[in-house]
Design an enzyme around this catalytic site. Structure first.
Site, PDB file in Angstrom:
ATOM      1  CG  ASP A  28      -5.394   6.059  -4.389  1.00  0.00           C
ATOM      2  OD1 ASP A  28      -5.051   5.160  -3.611  1.00  0.00           O
ATOM      3  OD2 ASP A  28      -6.166   5.884  -5.343  1.00  0.00           O
ATOM      4  CG  ASP A  30      -4.048  -0.185  -6.488  1.00  0.00           C
ATOM      5  OD1 ASP A  30      -3.772  -0.548  -5.326  1.00  0.00           O
ATOM      6  OD2 ASP A  30      -3.398  -0.547  -7.485  1.00  0.00           O
TER       7      ASP A  30
HETATM    8  C1  XBP Z   1      -6.750  -0.050  -3.479  1.00  0.00           C
HETATM    9  C2  XBP Z   1      -7.002  -1.196  -2.598  1.00  0.00           C
HETATM   10  C3  XBP Z   1      -6.040  -2.356  -2.629  1.00  0.00           C
HETATM   11  C4  XBP Z   1      -6.080  -3.038  -4.004  1.00  0.00           C
HETATM   12  C5  XBP Z   1      -5.514  -4.434  -3.939  1.00  0.00           C
HETATM   13  O1  XBP Z   1      -5.659   0.645  -2.933  1.00  0.00           O
HETATM   14  O2  XBP Z   1      -7.965  -1.194  -1.851  1.00  0.00           O
HETATM   15  O3  XBP Z   1      -6.462  -3.270  -1.635  1.00  0.00           O
HETATM   16  O4  XBP Z   1      -7.449  -3.177  -4.395  1.00  0.00           O
HETATM   17  O5  XBP Z   1      -4.174  -4.381  -3.460  1.00  0.00           O
HETATM   18  P1  XBP Z   1      -5.511   2.276  -3.126  1.00  0.00           P
HETATM   19  P2  XBP Z   1      -3.734  -5.340  -2.245  1.00  0.00           P
HETATM   20  O6  XBP Z   1      -5.565   2.845  -1.718  1.00  0.00           O
HETATM   21  O7  XBP Z   1      -4.184   2.453  -3.805  1.00  0.00           O
HETATM   22  O8  XBP Z   1      -6.660   2.763  -3.994  1.00  0.00           O
HETATM   23  O9  XBP Z   1      -4.219  -6.747  -2.583  1.00  0.00           O
HETATM   24  O10 XBP Z   1      -2.241  -5.225  -2.197  1.00  0.00           O
HETATM   25  O11 XBP Z   1      -4.422  -4.769  -1.031  1.00  0.00           O
HETATM   26 MG    MG Z   2      -7.523   4.106  -5.193  1.00  0.00          MG
END
Ligand code: XBP
Ligand code: MG
Length: 240
Positions: A28, A30
């Protein structure tokens, strides 16, 4: 067979062994690779100002809004609760999200978001042992590129056999789509892989695809329910 060999064979497989033995490590982005949600939050607020909206997401509000994955979906969810009668059109949301993504790139460049502890070593050691790496994320490819070009290396994408971003699939996490797409592209069975995630939504997505999940707890999801995870750690130090 001597006692030493037998004891090694009978030793419960350590978490480090489980990570090293996986055919594919699916990462993953973020919260897992880096603590990026604080920068996402600032980017959303900068976009609201630029668009002339009187919206402001403080950390407490953002933590609640993070239950909705995907920036566009998060904007829609907030709009519906804040102004029940008014629904932003998909094109208005998409425009606002493009502005947010532009601000995210600017903020990431300005503030050099570092990888979390143990992540660089995990990627380096995984490559050294010839393990396949993949990314399965809800965010956009451009956000991954902005982050990893600085935090990892300019040619970061060469390190990953495939990258599946949020808009590459029909349904975002907690739906399994991004993980199923990684499995389909690489041709591995779910049980041969290991997903590394930071949130309950990520755990649900990978688990629904049949993939074992290691949770590396992050700032915004520290108190999520991680029942069903293979293991829960505070970070990836010494696990690479
Ligand atoms: C986390 C998310 C993303 C980010 C914001 O992604 O839910 O929506 O919060 O990015 P991950 P965007 O699966 O990597 O944990 O505004 O591009 O959606
Ligand atoms: Mg994440």
């Amino acid at each position: 067979m001597n006692v030493e060999t037998l004891s090694v064979l009978l030793r419960p497989r350590s978490l480090k062994d489980r990570i090293a033995d996986a055919a594919v490590l699916i990462l993953d982005v973020d919260g897992t690779l880096a603590e990026t949600e604080g920068i996402h939050r600032r980017a959303f607020n900068a976009a609201f100002i630029e668009a002339g909206f009187d919206w402001y997401w403080d950390q407490r509000t953002y933590k609640k809004l993070l239950r909705t994955t995907g920036g566009k979906e998060r904007i829609q969810a907030f709009g519906r609760t804040r102004y029940p009668g008014i629904c932003l059109s998909d094109s208005e949301v998409a425009k606002l999200h493009r502005t947010k993504t532009r601000h995210y790139g600017r903020l990431i460049a300005q503030h050099t978001c570092r990888l979390r502890p143990g992540v660089a070593a995990l990627i380096r050691n995984s490559r050294a042992r010839g393990q396949t790496l993949a990314i399965a994320t809800t965010t956009t490819y451009s956000n991954i590129d902005e982050l990893l070009s600085v935090a990892l290396e300019a040619n970061w994408c060469d390190l990953f056999a495939t990258v599946v971003a949020g808009d590459d699939v029909a349904r975002k996490k907690p739906a399994p789509d991004v993980y199923l797409e990684v499995l389909a592209r690489l041709g591995y069975g779910a049980s041969e892989c290991l997903a590394i995630e930071d949130s309950a939504n990520g755990l649900k997505a990978a688990s629904s695809a049949g993939i074992p999940v290691l949770i590396s707890r992050s700032e915004y999801f520290r108190d999520d329910d991680f029942s069903g995870a293979l293991a829960v750690v505070d970070d990836l130090t010494e696990l690479g």
